[in-house]
Design a protein around this motif. Structure first.
Motif, PDB file in Angstrom:
ATOM      1  N   VAL A 102      50.460 -13.585 -25.720  1.00  0.00           N
ATOM      2  CA  VAL A 102      49.900 -15.296 -26.352  1.00  0.00           C
ATOM      3  C   VAL A 102      49.342 -15.256 -25.220  1.00  0.00           C
ATOM      4  CG1 VAL A 102      50.220 -17.011 -27.391  1.00  0.00           C
ATOM      5  CG2 VAL A 102      51.360 -15.893 -27.604  1.00  0.00           C
ATOM      6  N   PRO A 103      48.173 -16.047 -24.848  1.00  0.00           N
ATOM      7  CA  PRO A 103      47.091 -16.259 -23.727  1.00  0.00           C
ATOM      8  C   PRO A 103      47.872 -17.269 -23.400  1.00  0.00           C
ATOM      9  CG  PRO A 103      45.750 -16.363 -25.241  1.00  0.00           C
ATOM     10  CD  PRO A 103      47.185 -15.602 -26.019  1.00  0.00           C
ATOM     11  N   VAL A 104      47.204 -17.963 -22.085  1.00  0.00           N
ATOM     12  CA  VAL A 104      48.037 -19.190 -22.014  1.00  0.00           C
ATOM     13  C   VAL A 104      46.746 -20.560 -22.897  1.00  0.00           C
ATOM     14  CG1 VAL A 104      47.846 -20.683 -20.041  1.00  0.00           C
ATOM     15  CG2 VAL A 104      48.228 -18.713 -19.520  1.00  0.00           C
ATOM     16  N   ASN A 105      48.325 -21.333 -23.304  1.00  0.00           N
ATOM     17  CA  ASN A 105      47.560 -22.418 -24.147  1.00  0.00           C
ATOM     18  C   ASN A 105      47.177 -21.355 -25.300  1.00  0.00           C
ATOM     19  OD1 ASN A 105      48.034 -24.396 -22.254  1.00  0.00           O
ATOM     20  ND2 ASN A 105      45.763 -24.033 -21.601  1.00  0.00           N
ATOM     21  N   GLY A 106      47.875 -20.672 -25.627  1.00  0.00           N
ATOM     22  CA  GLY A 106      47.622 -19.838 -27.179  1.00  0.00           C
ATOM     23  C   GLY A 106      48.581 -20.089 -28.034  1.00  0.00           C
ATOM     24  N   VAL A 107      48.285 -19.866 -29.128  1.00  0.00           N
ATOM     25  CA  VAL A 107      49.055 -19.604 -29.832  1.00  0.00           C
ATOM     26  C   VAL A 107      49.207 -18.508 -30.891  1.00  0.00           C
ATOM     27  CG1 VAL A 107      50.352 -21.722 -32.284  1.00  0.00           C
ATOM     28  CG2 VAL A 107      49.098 -21.796 -30.679  1.00  0.00           C
ATOM     29  N   LEU A 108      50.923 -18.237 -31.139  1.00  0.00           N
ATOM     30  CA  LEU A 108      51.102 -16.593 -32.115  1.00  0.00           C
ATOM     31  C   LEU A 108      51.813 -17.640 -33.091  1.00  0.00           C
ATOM     32  CD1 LEU A 108      51.746 -13.925 -32.425  1.00  0.00           C
ATOM     33  CD2 LEU A 108      54.115 -14.162 -32.002  1.00  0.00           C
ATOM     34  N   ARG A 109      51.088 -16.643 -34.032  1.00  0.00           N
ATOM     35  CA  ARG A 109      51.175 -17.421 -35.355  1.00  0.00           C
ATOM     36  C   ARG A 109      51.545 -15.623 -36.050  1.00  0.00           C
ATOM     37  NH1 ARG A 109      49.565 -22.022 -36.916  1.00  0.00           N
ATOM     38  NH2 ARG A 109      47.897 -23.424 -35.148  1.00  0.00           N
ATOM     39  N   CYS A 110      52.593 -16.451 -37.479  1.00  0.00           N
ATOM     40  CA  CYS A 110      52.637 -15.447 -38.490  1.00  0.00           C
ATOM     41  C   CYS A 110      51.706 -14.815 -39.194  1.00  0.00           C
ATOM     42  CB  CYS A 110      53.224 -16.253 -39.737  1.00  0.00           C
ATOM     43  SG  CYS A 110      54.485 -15.196 -40.751  1.00  0.00           S
ATOM     44  N   CYS A 111      51.746 -13.858 -39.025  1.00  0.00           N
ATOM     45  CA  CYS A 111      50.160 -12.582 -39.553  1.00  0.00           C
ATOM     46  C   CYS A 111      50.551 -13.250 -41.589  1.00  0.00           C
ATOM     47  CB  CYS A 111      50.126 -11.417 -39.304  1.00  0.00           C
ATOM     48  SG  CYS A 111      52.303 -10.450 -39.600  1.00  0.00           S
ATOM     49  N   ARG A 112      51.606 -13.679 -41.938  1.00  0.00           N
ATOM     50  CA  ARG A 112      51.612 -13.587 -43.227  1.00  0.00           C
ATOM     51  C   ARG A 112      51.041 -14.730 -44.355  1.00  0.00           C
ATOM     52  NH1 ARG A 112      56.135 -11.352 -47.306  1.00  0.00           N
ATOM     53  NH2 ARG A 112      57.871 -12.851 -46.067  1.00  0.00           N
ATOM     54  N   CYS A 113      52.171 -15.978 -43.437  1.00  0.00           N
ATOM     55  CA  CYS A 113      51.403 -17.271 -43.526  1.00  0.00           C
ATOM     56  C   CYS A 113      51.278 -17.941 -42.454  1.00  0.00           C
ATOM     57  CB  CYS A 113      53.274 -18.061 -43.783  1.00  0.00           C
ATOM     58  SG  CYS A 113      54.250 -18.149 -42.963  1.00  0.00           S
ATOM     59  N   ARG A 114      51.299 -17.640 -41.635  1.00  0.00           N
ATOM     60  CA  ARG A 114      50.404 -18.377 -40.480  1.00  0.00           C
ATOM     61  C   ARG A 114      50.739 -19.461 -39.756  1.00  0.00           C
ATOM     62  NH1 ARG A 114      47.589 -14.648 -38.553  1.00  0.00           N
ATOM     63  NH2 ARG A 114      46.327 -16.104 -37.412  1.00  0.00           N
ATOM     64  N   ALA A 115      51.941 -19.547 -40.040  1.00  0.00           N
ATOM     65  CA  ALA A 115      52.862 -20.341 -39.609  1.00  0.00           C
ATOM     66  C   ALA A 115      52.632 -20.493 -37.891  1.00  0.00           C
ATOM     67  CB  ALA A 115      54.167 -20.807 -40.468  1.00  0.00           C
ATOM     68  N   ALA A 116      53.097 -21.540 -36.966  1.00  0.00           N
ATOM     69  CA  ALA A 116      53.022 -21.477 -35.449  1.00  0.00           C
ATOM     70  C   ALA A 116      54.323 -20.857 -35.017  1.00  0.00           C
ATOM     71  CB  ALA A 116      52.262 -22.494 -34.571  1.00  0.00           C
ATOM     72  N   LEU A 117      54.295 -19.423 -34.528  1.00  0.00           N
ATOM     73  CA  LEU A 117      55.515 -18.780 -34.579  1.00  0.00           C
ATOM     74  C   LEU A 117      56.247 -19.632 -33.150  1.00  0.00           C
ATOM     75  CD1 LEU A 117      55.284 -15.645 -35.392  1.00  0.00           C
ATOM     76  CD2 LEU A 117      56.991 -17.419 -36.662  1.00  0.00           C
ATOM     77  N   TYR A 118      55.397 -19.335 -31.648  1.00  0.00           N
ATOM     78  CA  TYR A 118      55.653 -20.049 -31.071  1.00  0.00           C
ATOM     79  C   TYR A 118      54.581 -20.572 -29.840  1.00  0.00           C
ATOM     80  CZ  TYR A 118      55.548 -15.672 -28.430  1.00  0.00           C
ATOM     81  OH  TYR A 118      55.676 -14.256 -28.496  1.00  0.00           O
ATOM     82  N   ARG A 119      54.107 -21.450 -29.141  1.00  0.00           N
ATOM     83  CA  ARG A 119      53.454 -21.167 -27.736  1.00  0.00           C
ATOM     84  C   ARG A 119      53.602 -21.461 -26.696  1.00  0.00           C
ATOM     85  NH1 ARG A 119      52.967 -24.908 -32.580  1.00  0.00           N
ATOM     86  NH2 ARG A 119      50.770 -25.398 -32.537  1.00  0.00           N
ATOM     87  N   ARG A 120      51.879 -20.255 -26.207  1.00  0.00           N
ATOM     88  CA  ARG A 120      52.615 -20.356 -24.652  1.00  0.00           C
ATOM     89  C   ARG A 120      52.215 -21.593 -23.571  1.00  0.00           C
ATOM     90  NH1 ARG A 120      49.973 -15.357 -20.794  1.00  0.00           N
ATOM     91  NH2 ARG A 120      51.143 -16.129 -19.035  1.00  0.00           N
ATOM     92  N   GLN A 121      52.672 -21.913 -23.012  1.00  0.00           N
ATOM     93  CA  GLN A 121      52.281 -23.579 -22.230  1.00  0.00           C
ATOM     94  C   GLN A 121      52.341 -23.060 -20.879  1.00  0.00           C
ATOM     95  OE1 GLN A 121      51.913 -26.141 -24.039  1.00  0.00           O
ATOM     96  NE2 GLN A 121      53.081 -26.003 -25.486  1.00  0.00           N
ATOM     97  N   THR A 122      51.383 -23.990 -20.614  1.00  0.00           N
ATOM     98  CA  THR A 122      51.309 -23.407 -18.781  1.00  0.00           C
ATOM     99  C   THR A 122      52.023 -25.434 -18.128  1.00  0.00           C
ATOM    100  OG1 THR A 122      48.921 -24.698 -18.593  1.00  0.00           O
ATOM    101  CG2 THR A 122      49.337 -22.934 -18.884  1.00  0.00           C
ATOM    102  N   GLY A 123      52.282 -24.846 -17.020  1.00  0.00           N
ATOM    103  CA  GLY A 123      53.191 -25.832 -15.727  1.00  0.00           C
ATOM    104  C   GLY A 123      54.491 -25.493 -15.889  1.00  0.00           C
ATOM    105  N   GLY A 124      54.964 -24.642 -16.219  1.00  0.00           N
ATOM    106  CA  GLY A 124      56.010 -24.529 -15.984  1.00  0.00           C
ATOM    107  C   GLY A 124      56.954 -25.886 -16.896  1.00  0.00           C
ATOM    108  N   LEU A 125      57.825 -25.740 -16.588  1.00  0.00           N
ATOM    109  CA  LEU A 125      59.260 -26.965 -16.890  1.00  0.00           C
ATOM    110  C   LEU A 125      58.595 -28.236 -16.587  1.00  0.00           C
ATOM    111  CD1 LEU A 125      62.283 -24.632 -17.579  1.00  0.00           C
ATOM    112  CD2 LEU A 125      60.975 -25.563 -19.115  1.00  0.00           C
ATOM    113  N   ASP A 126      57.913 -27.934 -15.367  1.00  0.00           N
ATOM    114  CA  ASP A 126      57.976 -29.324 -14.445  1.00  0.00           C
ATOM    115  C   ASP A 126      56.909 -30.346 -15.150  1.00  0.00           C
ATOM    116  OD1 ASP A 126      59.321 -29.011 -12.280  1.00  0.00           O
ATOM    117  OD2 ASP A 126      57.853 -27.530 -10.949  1.00  0.00           O
TER     118      ASP A 126
END
Length: 445
Positions: free
Chosen positions: A16-40
């Protein structure tokens, strides 16, 4: 391998690209998002939110001045007034959604991330993570801010309104909590807590878990969304997906059958695991019918009592909408009508439609039904708008013989409708939408 929490489809993780969202290929639900900036970044937002939370509750939100008399209130003061007037269910609801849950949300993020920032492991990270998940679902600071704006418009027709520092603090708190939630990446948190994965072991586990006929498939959306496409699901492989942390469990064995299966917990965060939510449809229908019964008194009985030198007046939700419209605040009138009258009924109808179609095992437009479910989850909290308006008005308009506002019986009924419909949406298992035939691995509906 990962499984979609809404349709249960097994699929491989993809980059997944930075700030991108991986969506389910069947129902299009957001599976996870790739965030920037780590945990800080989320840690900084949460620490700032804690400071603003203290500021917002140490000073009054707004003041009301009439003939030299100034009445001010804090948010906790509004809760106290409702409790004093015998409206303790309403007071408890406002306390939980606007004070307790936002505080737990900020504290939870700090509890999890600050020790990691200092090179330590947070104590009971699994329990705190689950509490954070609950707090994010029930914290309603953004709805409170909108309720405050509506209350200010109504109060401006009564007396001089004096906004105080807590009003601006709550506005900033809303933005910081939203930013912290958006920047917080649970996947990175668990990656830090669990350490680097054993690549060979991970690959072997995936190979063993993946269905042999589809072991290398990344399903095309058009094919995966088809009701006739028999895609491998987590339940079909006797695996559970955790709805809190997203971890896919190891395949269940015969030893997990029976009563033991209902005691299964996620090995990572400790949440309960089920192939399907137990008695999902029965609980959904029960909560929905209770909400429907209370919907009528919530709209027919008075939601507020106003006593003044000119007599007494009882206002329903609809009369409040009419008042805003006739006073020239038609945008707020439309907003209150949608949030307090249209949305609760549409939620009841939508959840009823989803539950009925699941009962009938309908194959009609599962993707559209999945979108309806997500819309219900998204708008459910906004029905609390009128509850917050009532809380502010009852706390501020306390001028003894001159003017006094108290909450009416419909306020409790309406609050119950909002809570019951939210619980109904949470009880409904969206994976049932995709179960077009009975799963033979212990599915409970």
């Amino acid at each position: 391998m990962i499984a979609c929490h809404e349709c249960d489809l097994l699929q491989r993780e993809r980059p997944v690209p930075v700030n991108g969202v991986l969506r389910c290929c069947r129902c299009r639900a957001a599976l996870y998002r790739r965030q920037t900036g780590g945990l800080d970044r989320p840690l900084a937002y949460a620490l700032a939110a804690l400071a603003l939370f203290a500021l917002a509750n140490a000073f009054p939100i707004v003041g009301l001045s009439v003939n030299g008399d100034l009445v001010e209130t804090t948010l906790f003061g509004s809760v106290r007034v409702l409790y004093r007037d015998g409206m303790w269910p309403l007071a408890a609801l406002i306390f939980v959604t606007t004070l307790l849950m936002p505080l737990l949300q900020a504290l939870g993020i700090v509890w999890l991330l600050l020790p990691l920032r200092l090179g330590r492991r947070p104590y009971r990270a699994d329990l705190v993570f689950r509490l954070l998940h609950v707090a994010q679902s029930w914290g309603m600071t953004e709805v409170l801010i909108l309720g405050l704006l509506v209350a200010l418009v109504k109060l401006a027709h009564i007396a001089s309104v004096v906004p105080d520092i807590a009003l601006w603090s709550f506005g900033a708190l809303m933005l910081l909590l939203a930013a912290a939630a958006a920047a917080f990446d649970p996947r990175e948190l668990w990656a830090r807590l669990e350490g680097p994965p054993d690549v060979s072991r991970h690959a072997a586990a995936e190979a063993a878990a993946a269905p042999s006929a589809h072991s290398s498939a990344i399903w095309p959306a058009s094919l995966a969304a088809s009701a006739s496409f028999s895609a491998p699901t987590a339940a079909g492989c006797l695996r559970c997906v955790c709805h809190d942390c997203g971890l896919l469990s190891a395949p269940l064995t015969e030893a997990d059958d029976g009563a033991h299966r209902h005691a299964l917990r996620c090995t990572r965060c400790g949440s309960r695991l089920h192939l399907r939510k137990p008695n999902s449809l029965a609980r959904t229908w029960a909560l929905l019918l209770a909400a429907l019964v209370l919907y009528l008194p919530a709209n027919l009985l008075p939601v507020m009592h106003t006593s003044s030198l000119f007599g007494a007046q009882k206002d329903t939700i609809m009369s409040g909408v009419v008042y805003l419209w006739t006073s020239g605040s038609w945008p707020l009138a439309v907003l209150v009508f949608i949030a307090s009258i249209a949305v609760p009924m549409l939620k009841i109808l939508a959840i009823g439609f989803l539950a009925a179609s699941a009962n009938l095992r309908s194959r009609w437009q599962p993707v559209q039904r999945a979108r309806i479910y997500r819309a219900v989850e998204m708008v459910g909290r906004w029905s609390m708008l009128d509850i917050y308006v009532i809380a502010i008005l009852t706390a501020l308009v306390q001028f003894n013989a001159l003017a006094t506002i108290t909450a009416g019986p419909a306020a409790i009924a309406f609050g119950a409708v909002v809570v019951l419909t939210m619980f109904a949406a949470m009880s409904f298992d969206p994976r049932l939408t995709w179960d077009t035939r009975q799963i033979t691995h212990g599915t409970s509906s």
